[in-house]
Design an enzyme around this catalytic site. Structure first.
Site, PDB file in Angstrom:
ATOM      1  N   GLU A  44       0.377  22.819 -15.538  1.00  0.00           N
ATOM      2  CA  GLU A  44       1.713  22.997 -14.923  1.00  0.00           C
ATOM      3  C   GLU A  44       2.642  23.501 -16.022  1.00  0.00           C
ATOM      4  O   GLU A  44       3.632  23.652 -15.946  1.00  0.00           O
ATOM      5  CB  GLU A  44       2.025  21.762 -14.542  1.00  0.00           C
ATOM      6  CG  GLU A  44       2.354  20.515 -15.822  1.00  0.00           C
ATOM      7  CD  GLU A  44       2.709  19.121 -15.124  1.00  0.00           C
ATOM      8  OE1 GLU A  44       2.112  18.448 -14.708  1.00  0.00           O
ATOM      9  OE2 GLU A  44       4.084  18.669 -15.490  1.00  0.00           O
ATOM     10  N   HIS A 100      -6.976   9.072 -16.307  1.00  0.00           N
ATOM     11  CA  HIS A 100      -5.701   9.736 -16.623  1.00  0.00           C
ATOM     12  C   HIS A 100      -4.751   8.882 -17.313  1.00  0.00           C
ATOM     13  O   HIS A 100      -4.636   7.726 -17.246  1.00  0.00           O
ATOM     14  CB  HIS A 100      -5.032  10.068 -15.552  1.00  0.00           C
ATOM     15  CG  HIS A 100      -3.904  11.088 -15.806  1.00  0.00           C
ATOM     16  ND1 HIS A 100      -3.617  12.150 -16.750  1.00  0.00           N
ATOM     17  CD2 HIS A 100      -2.296  10.860 -15.488  1.00  0.00           C
ATOM     18  CE1 HIS A 100      -2.444  12.500 -16.958  1.00  0.00           C
ATOM     19  NE2 HIS A 100      -1.426  11.702 -16.210  1.00  0.00           N
ATOM     20  N   CYS A 127      -1.113  16.914 -13.203  1.00  0.00           N
ATOM     21  CA  CYS A 127      -1.761  16.555 -14.195  1.00  0.00           C
ATOM     22  C   CYS A 127      -3.382  16.563 -14.001  1.00  0.00           C
ATOM     23  O   CYS A 127      -4.150  16.326 -14.739  1.00  0.00           O
ATOM     24  CB  CYS A 127      -1.550  15.113 -14.618  1.00  0.00           C
ATOM     25  SG  CYS A 127       0.017  15.048 -15.598  1.00  0.00           S
ATOM     26  N   ARG A 132       9.969   3.853 -12.375  1.00  0.00           N
ATOM     27  CA  ARG A 132       8.944   2.800 -11.853  1.00  0.00           C
ATOM     28  C   ARG A 132       8.218   3.325 -10.511  1.00  0.00           C
ATOM     29  O   ARG A 132       7.179   2.767 -10.331  1.00  0.00           O
ATOM     30  CB  ARG A 132       9.541   1.538 -11.505  1.00  0.00           C
ATOM     31  CG  ARG A 132      10.129   0.721 -12.759  1.00  0.00           C
ATOM     32  CD  ARG A 132      10.977  -0.475 -12.410  1.00  0.00           C
ATOM     33  NE  ARG A 132      10.029  -1.398 -11.742  1.00  0.00           N
ATOM     34  CZ  ARG A 132       9.558  -2.300 -12.534  1.00  0.00           C
ATOM     35  NH1 ARG A 132       9.724  -2.334 -13.675  1.00  0.00           N
ATOM     36  NH2 ARG A 132       8.970  -3.271 -11.796  1.00  0.00           N
TER      37      ARG A 132
END
Lengths: 131, 348
Positions: free
Chosen positions: B82, B237, B114, B202
């Site tokens: 990215e 990840h 990602c 969040r």
């Protein structure tokens, strides 16, 4: 910006591509055949990408694209195939450099050219990574 | 789950992490009076002459060395990121030229936050698994952006991971199966003209990262008829240390199964590279017969999950290029002023 020039030089910049003569001589960068020379006398040859630091210097007064860097390190590297090359050094401080230390080639940014920022990449050398 | 007709695997792998680090405490010193909990210890910072292309080239060279392949044998060079240096001009062609591939290849850039790198990995499985090609180089590389003072600035890091997909008979680790799970979830995004991404605080957790990663990983295990106990290693990840530890527990993995591939504490969130270099770190230590679960995550959102089995060929191949630990060890700390200068955060 001279786009054709940047494009023409990518082999030597990205892959250390020079030429080797049929008699064993090596030259870098590649050049056109001279008058009277057989066109195939010089064949593409990729220089070794490892070697030893033969000499180096720290340039502290830099202009143009290097003016944002307080110190630019430049070294002469005796490559494993016997060729000598001059290159910018990266990933190191002057205090880490010692004549004879193992070095390896990496491909890094050489900067930007033109108002629209053509990105130019090429070889630099760094102290060989310790495994 | 998906399994190619022709069995495939990873025939070469390579990691790259820049030399420089900034301590999370140093960022907190500038923006939070040095107070508050820190998500990681330090993050990697690209040097002033590094970007996604240069990191992809070094990771790619390491993968080729381990695969013992002539670059001319590659059928595709795909770079997921990215943070491609150009908005319009592929990274893939430049990386391919630097590696010395044939010009008769597919070279392209992939995008999915990602998990752009593992998207390329899955596509490589398709190309090799269908018999259309023998070797595909899939790279995940990023120099991630974080707005000064934002929570992302503590973790947005830089690295590259390269995996070469090839026939299973030559593999260092075979890929048994894969699946992907995606949904339209606006947890994190950046428009083309904006320098820094926006994230949903969040909201990036439960409905985004945890839902997608745990769903993909659990579904793959279920379809294979396995549990976490059948695996020696798991790599998730890693935007920070806590998220992968939490999702590992949700899927049933113990902390020790995740330790070898959990690098975020030392180098931060390397975005497209994060799960791929986690896998590289595991391949640096795994033994023949070991099973590895890999689950990436990309905001926007989705997860690609893979089940791998290490072969006898790995032990000899891992010594043909620097291990991930070699890049982690060459750690040079820089201060916030140097970091801000190198990352273009000082506006003249």
């Amino acid at each position: 910006m001279n786009l054709p020039k940047q494009w023409r030089l990518k082999g030597q910049r990205y892959r250390l591509e020079g030429q080797r003569h049929s008699d064993g001589r090596v030259r870098f960068p590649a050049q056109p055949a001279k008058l009277g020379e057989a066109s195939d006398a010089w064949q593409p040859y990729q220089l070794a990408n490892t070697g030893e630091l033969y000499s180096w210097t720290a340039q502290r007064s830099n202009r143009n694209e290097f003016d944002h860097e307080p110190i630019v390190l430049v070294g002469m590297i005796k490559l494993a195939d016997g060729c000598m090359i001059t290159a910018q050094l990266t990933d190191c401080e002057p205090s880490e450099l010692q004549i004879g230390m193992a070095m390896e080639a990496v491909t890094r940014s050489w900067g930007k050219v033109g108002d629209d920022d053509l990105l130019v990449y090429g070889y630099k050398f760094r102290p060989k990574l310790a495994d | 789950m998906r399994q190619p007709e022709r069995p495939v695997g990873i025939v070469g792998y390579g990691a790259y992490v820049p030399r420089y680090r900034i301590a999370a405490q140093e960022i907190a010193r500038v923006w939070a009076a040095g107070e508050g909990a820190l998500p990681i210890t330090s993050k990697s910072v690209p040097g002033p002459d590094e970007d996604t292309i240069t990191m992809a080239i070094e990771a790619g060279r390491n993968a080729l060395n381990r695969a013992q392949l002539d670059p001319q044998q590659l059928a595709a060079v795909w770079v997921g990121s990215e943070s491609h240096p150009y908005s319009v001009k592929p990274s893939g062609t430049l990386v391919a030229e630097a590696l010395g591939t044939s010009r008769w290849i597919s070279a392209a850039d992939w995008e999915f936050a990602c998990k752009a790198g593992t998207e390329a990995l899955s596509a490589g499985m398709g190309l090799v698994g269908s018999g259309m090609a023998d070797y595909v180089l899939a790279i995940g590389a990023d120099t991630a952006q974080g707005r000064p003072g934002d929570a992302l600035e503590y973790t947005a890091a830089a690295a590259a991971g390269a995996l070469i997909v090839g026939p299973a008979q030559q593999a260092l680790a075979t890929i048994e199966a894969t699946l992907s799970y995606v949904s339209d979830t606006p947890d994190f995004f950046r428009r083309a003209d904006r320098p820094y991404p926006m994230h949903g605080n969040r909201f990036t957790g439960e409905p985004a990262y945890f839902h997608h990663v745990s769903t993909a990983a659990k579904q793959l295990l279920a379809e294979l008829g396995r549990t976490a106990a059948d695996y020696q290693y798991a790599v998730f990840h890693q935007p920070n240390v806590k998220f992968p530890q939490t999702v590992a527990k949700q899927v049933g993995f113990a902390p020790e199964q995740c330790q070898a591939g959990l690098l975020a504490g030392e180098i931060g969130n390397s975005y497209s590279a994060a799960s791929m270099i986690g896998l590289c770190a595991v391949l640096d230590v795994a033994q023949a017969g070991d099973r590895i679960l890999l689950a990436s995550y990309g905001s926007g959102a989705g997860s690609d999950a893979y089940s791998l089995v290490v072969t006898e060929a790995l032990a000899a191949a891992r010594n043909l290029a620097p291990r991930t630990s070699a890049y982690l060890k060459r750690r040079q700390l820089i201060d916030y002023a140097t970091y801000a200068k190198w990352r273009g955060k000082i506006v003249e």
